[in-house]
Scaffold this active site. Structure first.
Site, mmCIF file in Angstrom:
data_model
loop_
_atom_site.group_PDB
_atom_site.id
_atom_site.type_symbol
_atom_site.label_atom_id
_atom_site.label_comp_id
_atom_site.label_asym_id
_atom_site.label_seq_id
_atom_site.Cartn_x
_atom_site.Cartn_y
_atom_site.Cartn_z
ATOM 1 N N HIS A 198 27.358 4.826 -3.897
ATOM 2 C CA HIS A 198 27.529 6.257 -3.665
ATOM 3 C C HIS A 198 27.015 6.602 -2.269
ATOM 4 O O HIS A 198 25.931 6.167 -1.881
ATOM 5 C CB HIS A 198 26.728 7.014 -4.725
ATOM 6 C CG HIS A 198 27.044 8.474 -4.766
ATOM 7 N ND1 HIS A 198 28.323 8.945 -4.991
ATOM 8 C CD2 HIS A 198 26.265 9.572 -4.599
ATOM 9 C CE1 HIS A 198 28.298 10.269 -4.980
ATOM 10 N NE2 HIS A 198 27.066 10.667 -4.739
ATOM 11 N N ASP A 213 30.378 3.612 -7.061
ATOM 12 C CA ASP A 213 29.778 4.944 -6.965
ATOM 13 C C ASP A 213 28.693 5.186 -8.009
ATOM 14 O O ASP A 213 27.759 5.942 -7.788
ATOM 15 C CB ASP A 213 30.869 6.015 -7.172
ATOM 16 C CG ASP A 213 31.170 6.780 -5.892
ATOM 17 O OD1 ASP A 213 30.248 6.945 -5.076
ATOM 18 O OD2 ASP A 213 32.320 7.224 -5.729
ATOM 19 N N SER A 257 30.553 13.850 -2.763
ATOM 20 C CA SER A 257 29.690 14.073 -3.922
ATOM 21 C C SER A 257 29.778 15.543 -4.347
ATOM 22 O O SER A 257 30.872 16.043 -4.554
ATOM 23 C CB SER A 257 28.264 13.631 -3.590
ATOM 24 O OG SER A 257 27.529 13.424 -4.773
#
Length: 557
Positions: free
Chosen positions: A457, A338, A213
């Site tokens: 995610h 995601d 991320s």
């Protein structure tokens, strides 16, 4: 008598084993001596763990980190230190400390003390707002404990802290508060590891950065800045690269003024001086996100405490800096869903099995994502994404399409662009692309996730860090398979620059990504050669990278 004899033999063996416990003992570093914990992993296998070694001094407010002055005697490195000052999850309070530039090291040993091991340095994510070098705590284990990776892959794992939120990234867009402090912290940690890791049995010329991320974007920035020349050998970006729409703030001044107003500072030339004197907790809370949820003001556009193009750490737009990464092997990839975490924040009905998600909300989300390009852009986007809907799409199709829009815009398209640019510049270095698609462990059974859910995610983190092995009770055997595969690919790559070659066997040969073949690996528990694909989501990548930028727009701002 034979049993007694056997008992003595065993006792002697155990005694010899404890006496010869392989350990670095007290390690000499540039700041002074440090001592960690030594644990026994199995017959003739031990590990040294160091927690909380300072890699820089306590940072000055809105200043670059400085070298640590050092210490006398032996520093006991046995406890994790505070994370950097940040808002709590609900953004109602703060946690952590300004004194937070510490790192943790895991060193595995076999029958003799390790030397020249590859080093893997982890940079955590959290939207540049939150996060810590040890991650969240589950049962009695921290998420980012490097133990499983280090033990299984025979590599040294290092996890580092860096400033986040207002204190890490606030910028006025000029020299009074240039920003990027958190990136400088990461850079100081990389430099420290490069200078000191040999004393811990590591190879300073074989450092692999990895992160997820905002951490994946950070890894990407660290390879693009001219300030790391020669210190990074390889890098892995999971769900985040420097080209992501949230990774660079191009109008930092506007947010700095908002923060200043919240803490009663002026917004003129006295602003920077006033902010430097303001209570750090107030500053941190003033940098929290706007909590309103709607497809018209999506979560991702509120991630404003991001890196900036400061003319120093980032001398130019990231896409013009890929020549700096030409000598670095690179893996980058995304999770197949995601965007789920983000789109469900903006459009909560996506998670409901019983409620329709209105098509209009998808249009509104597309409009927010494409607003620079005017109304026509969202229309073209909508027709691109609904091409195979047919005349009467079912509830699930609509929900999955909204998630796809989010995944593509927030992560996937930028990652493809970064891979393409890396492959174009990397003359002798390799480039690899992946998509992680193991369905979310909560899918179907527990309430929160719909049955069609793929990998959300951050789902990849648990597998990379070997959680199915450390907390086996909450995982199935197939989860251990995925974890084994990822640790094998990641640590082989750290050793050799090729995820297929190293000490661990892999289920499928992962081909290189090239500017012509565009091949990628889909990572999943049931992998075979059918999991090598090419041209990831090409139609949609084409929309975002070719169709959209070429629309002629005249918007009066």
């Amino acid at each position: 008598a034979t049993m007694a004899m056997f008992g003595i033999v065993v006792a002697v063996a155990v005694f010899l084993e404890t006496v010869s416990a392989t350990s670095l003992g007290v390690v000499y570093t540039e700041g002074g001596m440090v001592e960690g914990d030594n644990i026994r992993l199995g017959f003739r296998r031990h590990m040294d763990i160091f927690k909380g070694i300072p890699f820089a001094d306590m940072p000055g407010r809105f200043e670059k980190p400085k070298r640590h002055p050092g210490w006398d005697g032996v520093l006991k490195a046995k406890e994790y230190r505070n994370r950097c000052l940040q808002v709590n999850f609900r953004m109602t309070d703060t946690r952590g400390s300004e004194d937070c530039l510490y790192l943790n090291i895991w060193v595995p040993h076999g029958s003799s003390v390790s030397t020249d091991l590859p080093v893997m340095l982890w940079i955590y994510g959290g939207g540049f707002m939150i996060g810590g070098s040890m991650g969240g705590k589950f049962l009695d284990d921290y998420l980012f404990s490097g133990q499983e990776i280090a033990e299984r892959g025979e590599v040294i794992v290092v996890t580092v802290g860096y400033r986040v939120g207002t204190l890490g990234f606030l910028s006025t867009g000029d020299s009074s508060l240039p920003g990027n402090y958190g990136l400088w912290d990461q850079q100081a940690a990389i430099a420290w590891v490069h200078r000191n890791i040999r004393s811990f049995g590591g190879d300073p010329d074989n450092i692999t950065l990895f992160g997820e991320s905002a951490g994946g974007a950070s890894v990407s920035f660290q390879t693009l800045t001219p300030h790391n020349k020669g210190t990074i050998r390889r890098a892995i970006s999971q769900s985040g690269v420097a080209l992501c729409p949230w990774a660079v703030n191009r109008n930092p001044r506007r947010f700095a003024e908002e923060v200043a107003l919240k803490v009663n500072c002026p917004t003129d030339e006295k602003m920077a001086a006033c902010l430097k004197m303001t209570d750090p907790e107030l500053l941190t809370l003033a940098g929290s996100l706007n909590k309103s949820r709607s497809p018209d003001n999506p979560l991702v556009s509120n991630l404003v405490l991001s890196p900036v193009i400061d003319g120093d750490f980032l001398p130019d737009e990231p896409y013009n800096l890929f020549h700096n990464a030409a000598d670095i092997d690179y893996i980058a990839g995304v999770n197949d869903m995601d965007g789920h975490l983000f789109t469900t924040f903006d459009i909560p009905s996506i998670n409901s099995q019983l409620v329709d998600t209105p098509v209009d909300e998808m249009k509104r989300l597309l409009r927010s994502y494409t607003k620079e390009k005017g109304a026509e852009a969202a229309e073209i986007g909508f027709s691109t994404y609904t091409l195979n809907w047919g005349s009467n799409p079912n509830r699930e199709t609509i929900k999955k399409t909204v998630v796809d829009v989010g995944t593509d815009y927030i992560f996937l398209v930028a990652t493809q662009a970064a891979l393409y640019l890396h492959a174009a510049h990397a003359k002798t270095r390799r480039t690899y692309s992946y998509m992680f698609s193991e369905p979310s462990r909560l899918g179907g059974i527990a309430k929160p996730y719909p049955s069609w859910m793929g990998a959300d995610h951050a789902d990849d983190l648990f597998y990379v860090f070997g959680k199915p092995f450390t907390t086996p009770i909450i995982y199935w055997p197939r989860h251990r398979d995925v974890s084994r595969y990822m640790i094998a690919y990641w640590t082989n790559f750290a050793k050799t620059g090729d995820p297929n070659k190293g000490d661990l066997s892999v289920p499928v040969t992962w081909p290189q990504f090239t500017s012509t073949g565009h091949q990628y690996l889909e990572i999943h528990s049931k992998m075979d050669s059918g999991y090598v694909h090419q041209k990831m989501r090409m139609r949609y990548v084409h929309f975002w990278t070719s169709v959209l930028p070429n629309l002629n727009v005249t918007i009066s701002e």
